[in-house]
Design a protein around this motif. Structure first.
Motif, PDB file in Angstrom:
ATOM      1  N   VAL A 137      -1.667  -8.742  -2.223  1.00 53.87           N
ATOM      2  CA  VAL A 137      -2.762  -7.821  -2.527  1.00 53.87           C
ATOM      3  C   VAL A 137      -2.198  -6.401  -2.554  1.00 53.87           C
ATOM      4  O   VAL A 137      -1.713  -5.890  -1.558  1.00 53.87           O
ATOM      5  N   ASP A 138      -2.226  -5.796  -3.746  1.00 54.28           N
ATOM      6  CA  ASP A 138      -1.751  -4.428  -3.931  1.00 54.28           C
ATOM      7  C   ASP A 138      -2.987  -3.532  -3.835  1.00 54.28           C
ATOM      8  O   ASP A 138      -3.783  -3.450  -4.767  1.00 54.28           O
ATOM      9  N   THR A 139      -3.130  -2.881  -2.684  1.00 52.91           N
ATOM     10  CA  THR A 139      -4.387  -2.183  -2.369  1.00 52.91           C
ATOM     11  C   THR A 139      -4.269  -0.704  -2.681  1.00 52.91           C
ATOM     12  O   THR A 139      -3.475  -0.003  -2.067  1.00 52.91           O
ATOM     13  N   TRP A 140      -5.053  -0.222  -3.600  1.00 51.48           N
ATOM     14  CA  TRP A 140      -5.047   1.216  -3.898  1.00 51.48           C
ATOM     15  C   TRP A 140      -6.202   1.907  -3.171  1.00 51.48           C
ATOM     16  O   TRP A 140      -7.362   1.493  -3.292  1.00 51.48           O
ATOM     17  N   TRP A 141      -5.855   2.941  -2.464  1.00 49.79           N
ATOM     18  CA  TRP A 141      -6.876   3.749  -1.772  1.00 49.79           C
ATOM     19  C   TRP A 141      -6.248   5.027  -1.272  1.00 49.79           C
ATOM     20  O   TRP A 141      -5.097   5.309  -1.592  1.00 49.79           O
ATOM     21  N   GLN A 142      -6.980   5.830  -0.519  1.00 52.41           N
ATOM     22  CA  GLN A 142      -6.517   7.147  -0.077  1.00 52.41           C
ATOM     23  C   GLN A 142      -7.117   7.492   1.283  1.00 52.41           C
ATOM     24  O   GLN A 142      -8.135   6.906   1.672  1.00 52.41           O
ATOM     25  N   THR A 143      -6.529   8.466   1.945  1.00 57.49           N
ATOM     26  CA  THR A 143      -7.103   8.971   3.193  1.00 57.49           C
ATOM     27  C   THR A 143      -8.584   9.278   2.981  1.00 57.49           C
ATOM     28  O   THR A 143      -9.432   8.980   3.824  1.00 57.49           O
ATOM     29  N   GLU A 144      -8.885   9.861   1.847  1.00 59.48           N
ATOM     30  CA  GLU A 144     -10.243  10.294   1.546  1.00 59.48           C
ATOM     31  C   GLU A 144     -11.225   9.138   1.362  1.00 59.48           C
ATOM     32  O   GLU A 144     -12.428   9.309   1.512  1.00 59.48           O
ATOM     33  N   VAL A 163       0.820  -1.211   0.000  1.00 60.58           N
ATOM     34  CA  VAL A 163       0.000   0.000   0.000  1.00 60.58           C
ATOM     35  C   VAL A 163       0.849   1.254   0.000  1.00 60.58           C
ATOM     36  O   VAL A 163       1.963   1.255   0.492  1.00 60.58           O
ATOM     37  N   GLY A 164       0.296   2.321  -0.537  1.00 65.43           N
ATOM     38  CA  GLY A 164       0.876   3.640  -0.340  1.00 65.43           C
ATOM     39  C   GLY A 164       1.430   4.265  -1.596  1.00 65.43           C
ATOM     40  O   GLY A 164       1.499   5.476  -1.708  1.00 65.43           O
ATOM     41  N   GLU A 165       1.844   3.453  -2.547  1.00 59.17           N
ATOM     42  CA  GLU A 165       2.443   3.966  -3.772  1.00 59.17           C
ATOM     43  C   GLU A 165       2.475   2.816  -4.763  1.00 59.17           C
ATOM     44  O   GLU A 165       2.312   1.655  -4.374  1.00 59.17           O
ATOM     45  N   PRO A 166       2.681   3.144  -6.019  1.00 57.10           N
ATOM     46  CA  PRO A 166       2.765   2.067  -6.998  1.00 57.10           C
ATOM     47  C   PRO A 166       3.929   1.143  -6.650  1.00 57.10           C
ATOM     48  O   PRO A 166       4.981   1.600  -6.222  1.00 57.10           O
ATOM     49  N   ILE A 167       3.740  -0.149  -6.796  1.00 62.69           N
ATOM     50  CA  ILE A 167       4.834  -1.098  -6.547  1.00 62.69           C
ATOM     51  C   ILE A 167       5.368  -1.564  -7.899  1.00 62.69           C
ATOM     52  O   ILE A 167       4.612  -2.017  -8.758  1.00 62.69           O
ATOM     53  N   GLY A 202      -7.144  12.476  -7.994  1.00 67.55           N
ATOM     54  CA  GLY A 202      -5.801  13.058  -8.045  1.00 67.55           C
ATOM     55  C   GLY A 202      -4.772  12.102  -8.613  1.00 67.55           C
ATOM     56  O   GLY A 202      -3.613  12.448  -8.768  1.00 67.55           O
ATOM     57  N   ASP A 203      -5.180  10.882  -8.912  1.00 70.41           N
ATOM     58  CA  ASP A 203      -4.263   9.880  -9.465  1.00 70.41           C
ATOM     59  C   ASP A 203      -4.516   9.664 -10.951  1.00 70.41           C
ATOM     60  O   ASP A 203      -5.641   9.795 -11.427  1.00 70.41           O
ATOM     61  N   GLY A 204      -3.455   9.291 -11.646  1.00 69.42           N
ATOM     62  CA  GLY A 204      -3.578   8.833 -13.017  1.00 69.42           C
ATOM     63  C   GLY A 204      -3.642   7.311 -13.023  1.00 69.42           C
ATOM     64  O   GLY A 204      -3.159   6.666 -12.081  1.00 69.42           O
ATOM     65  N   GLY A 249       0.319   7.089 -10.555  1.00 65.98           N
ATOM     66  CA  GLY A 249       0.839   8.099  -9.628  1.00 65.98           C
ATOM     67  C   GLY A 249       0.015   9.369  -9.684  1.00 65.98           C
ATOM     68  O   GLY A 249      -0.906   9.500 -10.496  1.00 65.98           O
ATOM     69  N   ARG A 250       0.383  10.322  -8.842  1.00 61.69           N
ATOM     70  CA  ARG A 250      -0.413  11.543  -8.723  1.00 61.69           C
ATOM     71  C   ARG A 250      -0.283  12.385  -9.986  1.00 61.69           C
ATOM     72  O   ARG A 250       0.794  12.471 -10.583  1.00 61.69           O
ATOM     73  N   VAL A 251      -1.369  13.029 -10.344  1.00 60.86           N
ATOM     74  CA  VAL A 251      -1.330  13.941 -11.477  1.00 60.86           C
ATOM     75  C   VAL A 251      -1.426  15.391 -11.010  1.00 60.86           C
ATOM     76  O   VAL A 251      -1.472  16.310 -11.805  1.00 60.86           O
ATOM     77  N   HIS A 294       4.642   8.399   2.038  1.00 61.78           N
ATOM     78  CA  HIS A 294       4.019   9.514   2.761  1.00 61.78           C
ATOM     79  C   HIS A 294       3.616  10.583   1.776  1.00 61.78           C
ATOM     80  O   HIS A 294       4.396  10.998   0.932  1.00 61.78           O
ATOM     81  N   ARG A 295       2.437  11.057   1.959  1.00 59.19           N
ATOM     82  CA  ARG A 295       1.892  12.018   1.039  1.00 59.19           C
ATOM     83  C   ARG A 295       2.310  13.426   1.430  1.00 59.19           C
ATOM     84  O   ARG A 295       2.197  13.803   2.586  1.00 59.19           O
ATOM     85  N   MET A 296       2.801  14.171   0.474  1.00 56.23           N
ATOM     86  CA  MET A 296       3.368  15.487   0.771  1.00 56.23           C
ATOM     87  C   MET A 296       2.915  16.472  -0.296  1.00 56.23           C
ATOM     88  O   MET A 296       3.043  16.189  -1.484  1.00 56.23           O
TER      89      MET A 296
HETATM   90  C1  WTA Z   1      -0.987   6.502  -3.563  1.00 55.98           C
HETATM   91  C2  WTA Z   1      -2.665   5.913   1.646  1.00 55.98           C
HETATM   92  C3  WTA Z   1      -0.410   3.023  -6.206  1.00 55.98           C
HETATM   93  C4  WTA Z   1      -1.926   7.197  -4.527  1.00 55.98           C
HETATM   94  C5  WTA Z   1      -3.594   4.694   1.717  1.00 55.98           C
HETATM   95  C6  WTA Z   1      -2.976   7.790  -3.615  1.00 55.98           C
HETATM   96  C7  WTA Z   1      -1.065   4.113  -4.296  1.00 55.98           C
HETATM   97  C8  WTA Z   1      -2.155   8.188  -2.420  1.00 55.98           C
HETATM   98  C9  WTA Z   1      -1.459   2.890  -3.721  1.00 55.98           C
HETATM   99  C10 WTA Z   1      -2.974   8.248  -1.156  1.00 55.98           C
HETATM  100  C11 WTA Z   1      -1.266   1.691  -4.480  1.00 55.98           C
HETATM  101  C12 WTA Z   1      -1.876   4.503  -2.323  1.00 55.98           C
HETATM  102  N1  WTA Z   1      -0.752   1.821  -5.718  1.00 55.98           N
HETATM  103  N2  WTA Z   1      -0.547   4.173  -5.530  1.00 55.98           N
HETATM  104  N3  WTA Z   1      -1.584   0.501  -4.010  1.00 55.98           N
HETATM  105  N4  WTA Z   1      -1.963   3.169  -2.501  1.00 55.98           N
HETATM  106  N5  WTA Z   1      -1.320   5.085  -3.400  1.00 55.98           N
HETATM  107  O1  WTA Z   1      -3.917   9.434   1.438  1.00 55.98           O
HETATM  108  O2  WTA Z   1      -1.224   8.193  -5.222  1.00 55.98           O
HETATM  109  O3  WTA Z   1      -1.672   8.663   2.341  1.00 55.98           O
HETATM  110  O4  WTA Z   1      -3.652   8.903  -4.174  1.00 55.98           O
HETATM  111  O5  WTA Z   1      -3.432   7.052   1.592  1.00 55.98           O
HETATM  112  O6  WTA Z   1      -1.147   7.178  -2.318  1.00 55.98           O
HETATM  113  O7  WTA Z   1      -2.152   8.468  -0.040  1.00 55.98           O
HETATM  114  P1  WTA Z   1      -2.786   8.475   1.399  1.00 55.98           P
END
Ligand code: WTA
Length: 646
Positions: A407-414, A383-387, A496-498, A511-513, A522-524
Motif C-alpha cells: 500500500v503506497d499511501t499518499w498523505w501529509q502532516t496537514e 510513505v513519505g515520497e514517491p516510490i 503543494g503536490d503535482g 512530487g512537490r510543486v 523528511h520535508r524541508m
Molecule cells: C510527500 C508525510 C508520493 C508529498 C506523510 C507530500 C508522498 C509530503 C507520499 C508530505 C507518497 C508523502 N507518494 N509522495 N506515498 N507520501 N509524500 O507532511 O510530497 O512529512 O506533500 O507527511 O510528502 O510530507 P509530510
C-alpha cells in the motif's frame, strides 16, 4: 510506459475487511452524502456525549472553517486505552524494540493505562491544564507514547519536536507554541550513537523564556545537568503519584496536537489537529488500509517526531486495540538485516516504511534480506515520497517474497491521515501509483490557472471538500492557514503536490510543486536552509534547491554567494555544512554547495529557481527563457563552474 498491474488476489478479496464492491459503494456514499457516511463511521470510537452534527466545513475564500462532530465530547486516551481494558488488559499494546537488539519489551494495555495515568498526574500536579501546550523532545522510547497519551488524557496539547532538530529549532517551536512544560530524555540512542537531548534542551532554554518544568526520562544514564526547581527526573516524579487519572471530557474540536512542518516560505507552521474527526479518521484509515485484524502485529518504522508516527504508530493503532511496534534504532545497525531480524523476532504481519529506507537496503543486494524468514509478513506499506516502480517491485519481490501487496499511501502532516491509497483487498495495484482516494476524499487536478482537468491529466493536486482528519488551522495564525492552502485555488485545499491521473483514474504523485523538498522522506523548506546559510557571517546570499539523489530521493543543493573579500574553499564548505546542521539539524545538511559569484535574478530582484533547479539536475541544455534575467551571464558562470560543487 508499460504498467505492471498486480491484481487483488482471491485470497485477499476474501480475507480483507473491504472488498472492491464495498469500496465502490462506500466511496460513492462518502462523497455524495458525507453526513450519513461519517455519521455512521464516527461511531467507531467512544463518545462521552454523542454528536448530533457531523460535517460543518467551508473552503470559501476568507471564510475557511472546518468542524466535524462539533457537539460531541470524548477523550483520546480513553479511546486508545480504557475502552480496551475489559477485553484487552493483558494484550500487548506496544512492542518496544531497542537500538540494541538485546533490548526489547512488551507493554500491555493495562501497563499502558498505568504509565499514562502516572504521567498525567505528574503533569497535572505541576499545573498543566486543559489547552496548555507541552513540548516533547524524545527518542523512540515508550515514554514518548505515554507522554502523548498523558497529554490527551488531561486535555493538554502536545507538540513533538523531532529529536534530530537543533536547540535553535527546538527553541523556536517552544516559543511559537508557548509551552511551559518540556518532556525529554537524558540522551537518545540511535545506531549505537548517543544524542545529547537534555543538553539540547538546556541550550534551547537559554534562548526562550517561559518553560517552568523539564521532565527528564533516564534513557542512557549519561551525565546531564539538572537545574534545581526546573528539572525533574521522570522516574522520581512518578513515584509520588497514583496510576489513576481521570480522562478529561473534551470537545471534538478541542486541539489534540500541534506539529510543526516546513512550508515553501518562512518559518515552520504549527499544523493544528483537533480531537474527534482526527481520531475517527486515524483509526479508520489504519484499520482498512492495513487491513488490521485481531491479533496482527503491526510495525511502522517512522519516528513519533513526524506525523506518520503520530497517526500510524500511536493514535490509529491504539484506537483500534492493535499491537504496534516502536523501534528505537536504525535499519543498518548492528547490520543491514536489522529490519528483517526484527520482523522475525516479533512475527510482524504488517510492515510500513519509507522508500528511502528501501532504496538504501536495495544497494546491499538481496542476501541480507533473503537470509531472514519474513514468513509472518502479509502486507507492506510505503510513505513519505514517491516510490520508483523498480523499488516497489524489489520491495514486493525480495522483502515480500512475491506474495504481499504494497500500500503506497499518499498523505501529509496537514491531512492527518491517508488521502490517496490502495485498500489491499479492493484495489488493483500499479507500482508507483498511490491509486485511488480513501473514503470521503475528493481529489482534483487543476492547471496553473485553477481550471479543473477531467479524465487523464497532469497538473496540481487539490482536494475539493473536507475530510475529518484535516488540519483545522495554523496555530495562532488562521490567516496564514487560509493563504497557504486555500488562496491559490479558491474553494479547494491545495496540497503543494503535482499529480497525474491515468485512464483508470489512478493518481501518480509527481512530487512537490512548491519550494519544499523531500529529503529521505523528511520535508524541508528550501527557505529554511537559505536563512540558516545567510545567517553565517561569511555568506551574503544563498539559494537552495532539490536535485535527484539515488538514496535520499532528493538531495539539498545550495548555491552560496560569499561576502566581499571572502574566498571559496573546501574548509569553508565544511564549515557551512556544520553550520546548517547546528542551526536546523542534521537532516538539513546540504549535500552539495556551489559557490556562486552571482545568482540569476529577474530585473525586480527575484531569484529564478527554475534555472537553478535545472543546473542542479544537469539539464542546462534546457534552461528555458533567460531573457528576463538582469544579468544573463550569471547563468553561464553557474553552468561552467558546476564541477566545483561538492
Ligand atoms: C510527500 C508525510 C508520493 C508529498 C506523510 C507530500 C508522498 C509530503 C507520499 C508530505 C507518497 C508523502 N507518494 N509522495 N506515498 N507520501 N509524500 O507532511 O510530497 O512529512 O506533500 O507527511 O510528502 O510530507 P509530510
Amino acid at each position: 510506459m508499460s504498467e505492471h498491474i498486480h491484481k487483488v488476489t482471491e485470497e485477499w478479496a476474501k480475507r480483507a475487511l473491504i472488498d472492491a464492491k464495498t469500496y465502490q459503494e462506500w466511496y460513492a456514499q462518502s462523497v455524495t452524502d458525507p453526513d450519513t457516511f461519517w455519521g455512521e463511521h464516527g461511531k467507531r470510537i467512544d463518545w462521552f456525549k454523542p454528536y448530533t452534527k457531523v460535517k460543518d466545513t467551508s473552503f470559501a475564500p476568507g471564510n475557511v472553517f472546518i468542524r466535524w462532530f462539533e457537539d460531541g465530547t470524548l477523550n483520546v486516551a480513553h479511546n486508545c486505552i480504557d475502552r480496551h481494558l475489559p477485553h484487552r488488559a493483558n494484550q500487548t499494546a506496544i512492542i518496544w524494540e531497542g537500538d540494541d537488539p538485546s533490548e526489547s519489551k512488551h507493554i500491555t494495555y493495562q501497563e499502558l493505562h498505568d504509565r499514562v495515568g502516572e504521567l498525567a498526574n505528574v503533569l497535572r500536579n505541576r499545573g498543566v491544564e486543559k489547552g496548555d501546550r507541552v513540548t516533547l523532545y524524545l527518542p523512540m522510547i515508550p515514554e514518548a507514547a505515554y507522554a502523548m497519551l498523558a497529554c490527551a488524557r488531561i486535555g493538554a496539547v502536545h507538540t513533538i519536536v523531532f529529536a534530530g532538530f537543533s536547540p535553535d529549532s527546538l527553541a523556536s517551536r517552544i516559543e511559537d507554541a508557548g509551552s511551559k512544560f518540556v518532556i525529554t530524555a537524558d540522551e537518545g540512542l540511535r545506531g549505537g550513537r548517543k544524542v545529547p537531548l537534555k543538553a539540547n534542551v538546556d541550550a534551547a532554554l537559554k534562548r526562550v523564556a517561559g518553560v517552568d518544568h523539564v521532565l527528564v526520562v533516564r534513557r542512557t544514564g549519561g551525565d546531564v545537568d539538572m537545574e534545581p526547581g526546573r528539572d525533574v527526573w521522570y522516574h522520581e516524579a512518578i513515584e509520588q503519584v497514583t496510576t489513576e487519572a481521570p480522562a478529561v471530557e473534551v470537545n471534538a474540536e478541542d486541539p489534540l496536537f500541534i506539529l510543526y512542518t516546513s512550508g515553501s516560505t518562512g518559518k515552520p507552521k504549527g499544523v493544528l489537529h483537533t480531537t474527534g474527526g482526527y481520531l475517527v479518521y486515524a483509526s479508520m484509515t489504519h484499520q482498512y488500509v492495513f487491513d488490521y485484524q485481531e491479533g496482527d502485529v503491526y510495525w511502522c518504522t517512522a519516528d513519533v517526531g513526524w506525523v506518520t508516527g503520530h497517526t500510524y504508530i500511536v493514535y490509529g493503532p491504539l484506537a483500534n486495540g492493535a499491537t504496534t511496534l516502536m523501534f528505537e534504532g536504525v535499519p543498518t545497525y548492528p547490520d543491514i538485516s536489522r529490519f528483517w531480524q526484527v520482523v522475525d523476532k516479533h512475527k510482524v504481519n504488517i510492515f510500513y516504511t519509507a522508500p528511502t529506507a528501501i532504496r538504501s537496503l536495495m544497494q546491499a543486494g538481496e542476501e541480507p534480506v533473503k537470509k531472514t524468514s519474513r514468513a509472518s509478513l502479509r502486507l507492506l506499506g510505503s510513505v513519505g515520497e514517491p516510490i520508483n516502480p523498480e523499488v516497489w517491485e524489489w520491495y514486493r519481490r525480495v522483502v515480500g517474497d512475491d506474495r504481499t501487496p504494497i500500500v503506497d499511501t499518499w498523505w501529509q502532516t496537514e491531512t492527518g491521515g491517508f488521502l490517496i491509497t490502495p485498500l489491499p483487498g479492493a484495489i488493483d495495484l500499479k507500482p508507483g501509483s498511490a491509486t485511488l482516494p480513501f473514503f470521503g476524499v475528493k481529489p482534483a487536478i487543476v492547471d496553473s490557472e485553477g481550471k479543473v482537468l477531467e479524465g487523464p491529466a497532469e497538473g496540481n493536486l487539490v482536494i475539493t471538500d473536507s475530510w475529518p482528519g484535516q488540519m483545522r488551522s495554523i496555530y495562532g495564525d488562521h490567516k496564514r492557514f487560509e493563504e497557504t492552502y486555500f488562496a491559490t485555488y479558491p474553494g479547494s485545499y491545495f496540497t503543494g503536490d503535482g499529480a497525474r491521473r491515468d485512464a483508470d483514474g489512478y493518481y501518480w504523485i509527481t512530487g512537490r510543486v512548491d519550494d519544499v523538498i523531500n529529503v529521505s522522506g523528511h520535508r524541508m523548506g528550501t527557505a529554511e536552509v537559505e536563512s540558516a546559510l545567510v545567517a553565517h557571517p561569511k555568506v551574503s546570499e544563498a539559494a537552495v534547491v532539490g536535485y535527484p539523489h539515488d538514496i535520499k530521493g532528493q538531495g539539498i543543493y545550495a548555491y552560496v554567494t560569499l561576502m566581499e573579500g571572502e574566498e571559496p574553499s573546501d574548509e569553508l564548505r565544511k564549515e557551512l555544512v556544520a553550520w546548517v546542521r547546528r542551526e536546523i539539524g542534521p537532516i538539513a545538511s546540504p549535500d552539495l554547495i556551489q559557490f556562486a559569484p552571482g545568482l540569476p535574478k529577474t530585473r525586480s530582484g527575484k531569484i529564478m529557481r527554475r534555472i537553478l533547479r535545472k543546473i542542479a539536475e544537469d539539464e542546462f541544455g534546457n534552461l528555458g527563457d533567460t531573457s528576463t534575467l538582469a544579468d544573463p551571464s550569471v547563468v553561464d558562470d553557474l553552468v561552467d563552474n558546476r564541477q566545483n560543487r561538492h
